[in-house]
Design a protein around this motif. Structure first.
Motif, mmCIF file in Angstrom:
data_model
loop_
_atom_site.group_PDB
_atom_site.id
_atom_site.type_symbol
_atom_site.label_atom_id
_atom_site.label_comp_id
_atom_site.label_asym_id
_atom_site.label_seq_id
_atom_site.Cartn_x
_atom_site.Cartn_y
_atom_site.Cartn_z
ATOM 1 N N GLU A 266 0.833 -1.207 0.000
ATOM 2 C CA GLU A 266 0.000 0.000 0.000
ATOM 3 C C GLU A 266 0.868 1.258 0.000
ATOM 4 O O GLU A 266 0.585 2.225 -0.718
ATOM 5 C CB GLU A 266 -0.931 -0.003 1.201
ATOM 6 C CG GLU A 266 -2.006 -1.078 1.129
ATOM 7 C CD GLU A 266 -2.772 -1.263 2.418
ATOM 8 O OE1 GLU A 266 -3.955 -1.662 2.337
ATOM 9 O OE2 GLU A 266 -2.212 -1.026 3.513
ATOM 10 N N VAL A 267 1.929 1.246 0.802
ATOM 11 C CA VAL A 267 2.848 2.392 0.843
ATOM 12 C C VAL A 267 3.523 2.549 -0.515
ATOM 13 O O VAL A 267 3.646 3.658 -1.049
ATOM 14 C CB VAL A 267 3.897 2.226 1.967
ATOM 15 C CG1 VAL A 267 4.907 3.363 1.932
ATOM 16 C CG2 VAL A 267 3.218 2.162 3.321
ATOM 17 N N ALA A 268 3.954 1.440 -1.101
ATOM 18 C CA ALA A 268 4.618 1.475 -2.404
ATOM 19 C C ALA A 268 3.702 2.062 -3.470
ATOM 20 O O ALA A 268 4.147 2.853 -4.305
ATOM 21 C CB ALA A 268 5.059 0.069 -2.797
ATOM 22 N N THR A 269 2.436 1.714 -3.434
ATOM 23 C CA THR A 269 1.473 2.254 -4.395
ATOM 24 C C THR A 269 1.341 3.766 -4.243
ATOM 25 O O THR A 269 1.312 4.489 -5.238
ATOM 26 C CB THR A 269 0.103 1.579 -4.211
ATOM 27 O OG1 THR A 269 0.248 0.173 -4.443
ATOM 28 C CG2 THR A 269 -0.926 2.142 -5.169
ATOM 29 N N LEU A 270 1.280 4.235 -3.010
ATOM 30 C CA LEU A 270 1.155 5.672 -2.769
ATOM 31 C C LEU A 270 2.357 6.454 -3.298
ATOM 32 O O LEU A 270 2.206 7.546 -3.843
ATOM 33 C CB LEU A 270 0.984 5.954 -1.270
ATOM 34 C CG LEU A 270 -0.346 5.530 -0.658
ATOM 35 C CD1 LEU A 270 -0.293 5.651 0.861
ATOM 36 C CD2 LEU A 270 -1.481 6.373 -1.216
ATOM 37 N N PHE A 271 3.551 5.882 -3.129
ATOM 38 C CA PHE A 271 4.772 6.565 -3.558
ATOM 39 C C PHE A 271 5.211 6.178 -4.969
ATOM 40 O O PHE A 271 6.214 6.690 -5.468
ATOM 41 C CB PHE A 271 5.921 6.266 -2.580
ATOM 42 C CG PHE A 271 5.846 7.066 -1.312
ATOM 43 C CD1 PHE A 271 6.341 8.359 -1.253
ATOM 44 C CD2 PHE A 271 5.268 6.530 -0.174
ATOM 45 C CE1 PHE A 271 6.269 9.096 -0.084
ATOM 46 C CE2 PHE A 271 5.197 7.255 0.999
ATOM 47 C CZ PHE A 271 5.694 8.549 1.046
ATOM 48 N N ARG A 272 4.479 5.234 -5.576
ATOM 49 C CA ARG A 272 4.814 4.749 -6.922
ATOM 50 C C ARG A 272 6.230 4.178 -6.991
ATOM 51 O O ARG A 272 7.019 4.533 -7.871
ATOM 52 C CB ARG A 272 4.618 5.849 -7.962
ATOM 53 C CG ARG A 272 3.184 6.282 -8.078
ATOM 54 C CD ARG A 272 3.002 7.312 -9.145
ATOM 55 N NE ARG A 272 1.607 7.716 -9.203
ATOM 56 C CZ ARG A 272 1.191 8.824 -9.739
ATOM 57 N NH1 ARG A 272 2.053 9.657 -10.285
ATOM 58 N NH2 ARG A 272 -0.085 9.117 -9.747
ATOM 59 N N VAL A 273 6.540 3.315 -6.020
ATOM 60 C CA VAL A 273 7.831 2.628 -5.973
ATOM 61 C C VAL A 273 7.566 1.144 -5.735
ATOM 62 O O VAL A 273 6.437 0.727 -5.478
ATOM 63 C CB VAL A 273 8.754 3.180 -4.859
ATOM 64 C CG1 VAL A 273 9.099 4.642 -5.099
ATOM 65 C CG2 VAL A 273 8.128 3.001 -3.486
ATOM 66 N N ASP A 274 8.613 0.345 -5.805
ATOM 67 C CA ASP A 274 8.519 -1.080 -5.531
ATOM 68 C C ASP A 274 8.425 -1.300 -4.018
ATOM 69 O O ASP A 274 9.041 -0.553 -3.254
ATOM 70 C CB ASP A 274 9.765 -1.775 -6.092
ATOM 71 C CG ASP A 274 9.633 -3.273 -6.075
ATOM 72 O OD1 ASP A 274 10.072 -3.883 -5.072
ATOM 73 O OD2 ASP A 274 9.122 -3.829 -7.060
ATOM 74 N N PRO A 275 7.686 -2.321 -3.567
ATOM 75 C CA PRO A 275 7.612 -2.592 -2.122
ATOM 76 C C PRO A 275 8.979 -2.826 -1.473
ATOM 77 O O PRO A 275 9.173 -2.488 -0.304
ATOM 78 C CB PRO A 275 6.751 -3.854 -2.036
ATOM 79 C CG PRO A 275 5.887 -3.780 -3.249
ATOM 80 C CD PRO A 275 6.762 -3.170 -4.318
ATOM 81 N N LYS A 276 9.937 -3.354 -2.198
ATOM 82 C CA LYS A 276 11.277 -3.555 -1.633
ATOM 83 C C LYS A 276 11.943 -2.212 -1.329
ATOM 84 O O LYS A 276 12.745 -2.114 -0.410
ATOM 85 C CB LYS A 276 12.137 -4.386 -2.573
ATOM 86 C CG LYS A 276 11.687 -5.831 -2.620
ATOM 87 C CD LYS A 276 12.715 -6.688 -3.282
ATOM 88 C CE LYS A 276 12.228 -8.104 -3.371
ATOM 89 N NZ LYS A 276 12.502 -8.893 -2.213
ATOM 90 N N THR A 277 11.604 -1.185 -2.084
ATOM 91 C CA THR A 277 12.123 0.155 -1.806
ATOM 92 C C THR A 277 11.604 0.635 -0.457
ATOM 93 O O THR A 277 12.348 1.220 0.337
ATOM 94 C CB THR A 277 11.718 1.135 -2.912
ATOM 95 O OG1 THR A 277 12.253 0.664 -4.157
ATOM 96 C CG2 THR A 277 12.220 2.540 -2.639
#
Length: 66
Positions: free
Chosen positions: A16-27
């Motif tokens: 969910e955080v990755a989607t908000l920031f438009r990054v990969d979940p590993k980031t």
């Protein structure tokens, strides 16, 4: 017994955080490991992120043109 300052409703998954920031979940996980964002662990060992902190950081990120 103390209660946590957050509830399960106010926690976000790495995806969910990755989607908000438009990054990969590993980031997002790397950000947590480096201390850029706070994570809490569930009883199963999964990371969760405090929604209010994430939303505050999201407001500090400049918008990128598409």
């Amino acid at each position: 017994m103390q209660t946590a300052p957050w509830t399960t409703r106010s926690l976000l998954t790495p995806g969910e955080v990755a989607t908000l920031f438009r990054v990969d979940p590993k980031t997002v996980t790397r950000w947590a490991n480096s201390g850029k964002i706070t994570s809490v662990r569930t009883l199963g060992g999964h990371r969760r992120y405090i929604e209010s902190e994430v939303r505050g950081l999201l407001g500090a990120v400049p918008a990128q043109p598409r």
